[in-house]
Design a protein around this motif. Structure first.
Motif, short mmCIF file in Angstrom:
data_model
loop_
_atom_site.label_atom_id
_atom_site.label_comp_id
_atom_site.label_asym_id
_atom_site.label_seq_id
_atom_site.Cartn_x
_atom_site.Cartn_y
_atom_site.Cartn_z
N THR A 181 0.20 115.71 3.37
CA THR A 181 -0.27 114.60 4.19
C THR A 181 -0.14 114.93 5.67
N PRO A 182 -1.23 114.81 6.44
CA PRO A 182 -1.16 115.14 7.87
C PRO A 182 -0.27 114.17 8.64
N MET A 221 6.56 122.13 17.59
CA MET A 221 6.07 122.21 16.22
C MET A 221 4.68 122.82 16.20
N ARG A 222 4.54 123.92 15.48
CA ARG A 222 3.27 124.66 15.44
C ARG A 222 2.87 124.92 13.99
N ILE A 223 2.68 123.87 13.24
CA ILE A 223 2.29 124.00 11.84
C ILE A 223 0.98 123.26 11.63
N PRO A 224 0.00 123.86 10.96
CA PRO A 224 -1.27 123.17 10.72
C PRO A 224 -1.04 121.83 10.01
N GLY A 225 -1.76 120.82 10.46
CA GLY A 225 -1.63 119.49 9.86
C GLY A 225 -0.87 118.51 10.72
N VAL A 226 -0.28 119.00 11.83
CA VAL A 226 0.39 118.11 12.78
C VAL A 226 -0.52 117.93 13.99
N TYR A 227 -0.87 116.70 14.28
CA TYR A 227 -1.76 116.38 15.40
C TYR A 227 -0.96 115.60 16.42
N THR A 228 -0.68 116.25 17.54
CA THR A 228 0.21 115.65 18.53
C THR A 228 -0.59 115.09 19.71
N ALA A 234 -4.36 112.58 34.36
CA ALA A 234 -3.93 113.86 33.80
C ALA A 234 -5.16 114.61 33.28
N PRO A 235 -5.08 115.94 33.17
CA PRO A 235 -6.22 116.71 32.67
C PRO A 235 -6.69 116.23 31.31
N ILE A 236 -8.00 116.18 31.10
CA ILE A 236 -8.55 115.58 29.89
C ILE A 236 -8.40 116.49 28.67
N GLU A 237 -8.01 117.77 28.89
CA GLU A 237 -7.92 118.65 27.72
C GLU A 237 -6.74 118.31 26.82
N TYR A 238 -5.81 117.50 27.29
CA TYR A 238 -4.68 117.13 26.45
C TYR A 238 -5.13 116.04 25.48
N LEU A 239 -4.92 116.32 24.19
CA LEU A 239 -5.45 115.46 23.14
C LEU A 239 -4.84 114.06 23.23
N PRO A 240 -5.66 113.02 23.41
CA PRO A 240 -5.14 111.66 23.44
C PRO A 240 -4.88 111.15 22.03
N LEU A 241 -4.32 109.96 21.95
CA LEU A 241 -3.98 109.39 20.65
C LEU A 241 -5.22 109.25 19.77
N ASN A 242 -6.31 108.72 20.31
CA ASN A 242 -7.51 108.55 19.50
C ASN A 242 -8.01 109.88 18.96
N SER A 281 -8.75 113.61 14.42
CA SER A 281 -8.49 114.94 13.86
C SER A 281 -7.71 114.85 12.55
N ALA A 282 -6.70 113.98 12.52
CA ALA A 282 -5.87 113.87 11.32
C ALA A 282 -6.67 113.33 10.15
N LEU A 283 -7.55 112.37 10.41
CA LEU A 283 -8.31 111.76 9.32
C LEU A 283 -9.50 112.60 8.90
N GLY A 284 -9.92 113.52 9.77
CA GLY A 284 -11.13 114.29 9.48
C GLY A 284 -10.88 115.69 8.98
N ASN A 285 -9.63 116.08 8.81
CA ASN A 285 -9.32 117.45 8.39
C ASN A 285 -8.37 117.45 7.21
N ASP A 286 -8.70 118.23 6.20
CA ASP A 286 -7.81 118.39 5.06
C ASP A 286 -6.79 119.48 5.36
N ILE A 287 -5.59 119.31 4.84
CA ILE A 287 -4.54 120.31 5.00
C ILE A 287 -4.66 121.36 3.90
N ASP A 288 -4.48 122.62 4.28
CA ASP A 288 -4.32 123.68 3.28
C ASP A 288 -2.85 123.63 2.85
N THR A 289 -2.58 122.79 1.85
CA THR A 289 -1.20 122.52 1.47
C THR A 289 -0.46 123.78 1.04
#
Length: 483
Positions: A314-315, A327-334, A343-351, A356-364
Motif C-alpha cells: 500500500t502506497p 526515505m527513498r523507497i518506491p511507493g512513498v510520495y512525500t 517556493a519553487p514549484i518543482e517541490y511536489l505539493p500535497l495534491n 501520484s499515490a492513487l495513480g501508481n501501483d507498487i512493485d510489492t
C-alpha cells in the motif's frame, strides 16, 4: 559473541498482555524475543496498569514486572506523587542487583543511581523531542546508545555531542526491522470492526497513536479534498481508536476533536473509527486500504507505519519531516508540510502526492526485497543483541575533527526551500531569503560532508551574498550548526 545470562530491561511505557501500543513497543517486543532466543533470562520492568497487575510471562524466559508506579502516559510519565517514585525505586532496585546488563528502552529513566556500579548500561532513543528523552540524553550516560536512523544520530551528535563537558558516548544506528512474515499483502481480508469494501470505495488509513502532530487534521483535510476531486468515489477514512481511549481523558478528547473537525469539514460520513488492531490485524488493514497517510509534522525518527504499509503493498503519503526526508523507497510520495507561497514549484505539493499515490501501483516484490536487505527484522535483533552484549564492531565514541577553520552546515533537523527553511523543532517554516537560497542551491560550494549536510565557511557563504549577521542569526535559531 559474549553470552548473556541476566538482562534487566526498563520500559517506562506499560506493557499489556496481547496489546502493542505503537511502533516503539513493537520494536521492544522483537528485542526481548531476540535476547531470550540467545539464551538470556529477561526481566522487564514497566509501568503498572490494572490490565497488567501482577505481571505475566510474555514468552519463555521473558517476564513482565509492572513495578513502576508512574503514570504510564506520555509525555509526562513522571508526573506522579513523589511517594510513588520512592515505591518504584524500592521495587526495582533488586532487579538491577540481579542483572548483569541493563537495557533502557526508549530511555526516559532517571533513577540511574539504582543501577549498581559495574553493570553495563545500554539505552535506545526512539524520539528526540519529548522532554523526557532530552533530559535523559543530556543528563545521563550509557555504555552505548542505539538509535533507529541516521537522522536521529545526526541530531544527537549535533547537540548532546557538542555540549561542553558532555560525552555522548558511542551512538550506533540499528534500523528498525520490518517483520515481513507479519506485514505482507493480505488480499480479501476485511479488518476487524470495519465494513466490507464496495466497488466505489476509496479507503484511506491513518493508523497512528493519538497525537495531533501525527496529522489527523491533515488526514481529514485530505479526505475532504478527495471527496471534491473524485465525486464518483466513496471516500472512507479509517482511524483506529487507541487502547488508552477508555482510560485517558486526553485521548478521548483527541477523538472528540476529530469528530468536530470532520463535521465542520463536511466529511463526518467518511470518518470511521475502528478498534486498536493487533499486528496481524494491522497488516490486514494496510492491505485493505488504498493509501496510508503520514501527513503531520510530528518529528519522526523512523516512521514504522510507512515501512509496514509498503511491505503490505500500500502506497504512503507522507510529509517531509524528520527521518521521512531520508526515505527513498518506491511507493512513498512525500510533500513539503504546509509550504508557504513563493517556493519553487518543482517541490511536489500535497495534491500532487495524492494523485501520484492513487495513480501508481507498487512493485510489492521489489519493495519487499529492499526491506529485507536494509530493514530486516532479524538483523535488527542481531544488532541490538550485539550492542547489549558489547560485541558491536565500530561502536566507538566519535572523535572531533581537528581543523582550525570554522565550518558550518545546515542543521540535520532543517530543510531549505528558498526563500524558506523548515525546522522540525519549530514545526514550521521561517523566511531566510539569501541564507535559504544558499542552503538550497549553493551545493557547488562544497568543502566536504559531515552529519548529512554540506559544510561551508563564512567566507564561502559571504561570496554567495550571505551576510555574517544572517549566519549568526541562523546559528542562534538552530538553522545552521558549527561542524
Amino acid at each position: 559473541m559474549p553470552m548473556l545470562e541476566r538482562v534487566a530491561v526498563v520500559s517506562i511505557a506499560p506493557i499489556l498482555p496481547g496489546v502493542v501500543h505503537g511502533g516503539s513497543q513493537r520494536i521492544l517486543d522483537g528485542v526481548l524475543r531476540g535476547l531470550a532466543d540467545a539464551g538470556a533470562e529477561v526481566r522487564v520492568v514497566c509501568s503498572w496498569r490494572p490490565e497488567n497487575d501482577g505481571g505475566f510471562e510474555l514468552a519463555p524466559n521473558i517476564n513482565i514486572e509492572p513495578l513502576l508506579r508512574l503514570s504510564g502516559y506520555f509525555p509526562d510519565p513522571w508526573e506522579v506523587p513523589p511517594y510513588q517514585i520512592l515505591q518504584s525505586a524500592e521495587s526495582i532496585a533488586p532487579v538491577f542487583e540481579w542483572a548483569e546488563t541493563v537495557y533502557l528502552h526508549a530511555d526516559t529513566f532517571y533513577l540511574r543511581n539504582l543501577i549498581p556500579e559495574g553493570r553495563r548500561v545500554v539505552r535506545s532513543f526512539h524520539d528526540f523531542h519529548y522532554e523526557t528523552a532530552l533530559i535523559s540524553a543530556f543528563g545521563f550516560d550509557a555504555d552505548i546508545t542505539i538509535v533507529p536512523s541516521d537522522y536521529l544520530k545526526r541530531c544527537i551528535d549535533a547537540t548532546v555531542g557538542a555540549t561542553p563537558g558532555r560525552s555522548v558516548g558511542p551512538v550506533v544506528v540499528v534500523p528498525n526491522g520490518i517483520d515481513l512474515q507479519t506485514y505482507r499483502l493480505r488480499p480479501g481480508v476485511t479488518p476487524r470492526g470495519v465494513r466490507e469494501r464496495a466497488e466505489s470505495d476509496l479507503v484511506l488509513l491513518w493508523p497512528h497513536r493519538p497525537d495531533p502532530r501525527k496529522g489527523i487534521v491533515e488526514a481529514i483535510e485530505i479526505t475532504g479534498e478527495l471527496v471534491r476531486m473524485m465525486p464518483d468515489r466513496n471516500v472512507r477514512l479509517l482511524v483506529p481508536r487507541h487502547v488508552d481511549a477508555t482510560s485517558s481523558t486526553e485521548t478521548r478528547e483527541f477523538y472528540d476533536n476529530a469528530i468536530q473537525l470532520a463535521t465542520a469539514g463536511g466529511v463526518m460520513d467518511c470518518l470511521e473509527f475502528t478498534p486498536w488492531w493487533s499486528d496481524d490485524e494491522t497488516a490486514g488493514a494496510y492491505s485493505f486500504a488504498d493509501v496510508t497517510l503520514c501527513p503531520g509534522n510530528f518529528i519522526e525518527s523512523f516512521c514504522l507505519v510507512a515501512y509496514e504499509s509498503l511491505a503490505c503493498g500500500t502506497p504512503v503519503i507522507a510529509a517531509r519531516v524528520g527521518a521521512l526526508r531520508d526515505m527513498r523507497i518506491p511507493g512513498v510520495y512525500t510533500f513539503d508540510w504546509n509550504l508557504p507561497g513563493g517556493a519553487p514549484i518543482e517541490y511536489l505539493p500535497l495534491n500532487g502526492a495524492l494523485i501520484s499515490a492513487l495513480g501508481n501501483d507498487i512493485d510489492t516484490d521489489a519493495v519487499r526485497t529492499i526491506l529485507k536487505e536494509d530493514f530486516s527484522f532479524e538483523e535488527m535483533q542481531r544488532g541490538y543483541l550485539a550492542a547489549i552484549t558489547g560485541d558491536m564492531p565500530g561502536a566507538q565514541e566519535p572523535s572531533p575533527e581537528s581543523t582550525s577553520t570554522v565550518r558550518f552546515t545546515i542543521a540535520p533537523w532543517c530543510m531549505a526551500r528558498s526563500p524558506w527553511v523548515y525546522n522540525d523543532y519549530e514545526y514550521g517554516w521561517t523566511r531566510r531569503d539569501k541564507l535559504a537560497e544558499f542552503l538550497t542551491i549553493g551545493g557547488h560550494h562544497v568543502l566536504g560532508r559531515r552529519a548529512g549536510g554540506r559544510c561551508f565557511t563564512l567566507e564561502v557563504a559571504m561570496e554567495f551574498g550571505v551576510t555574517p549577521e544572517q549566519v549568526k542569526q541562523g546559528l542562534k535559531d538552530g538553522v545552521i550548526i558549527r561542524v
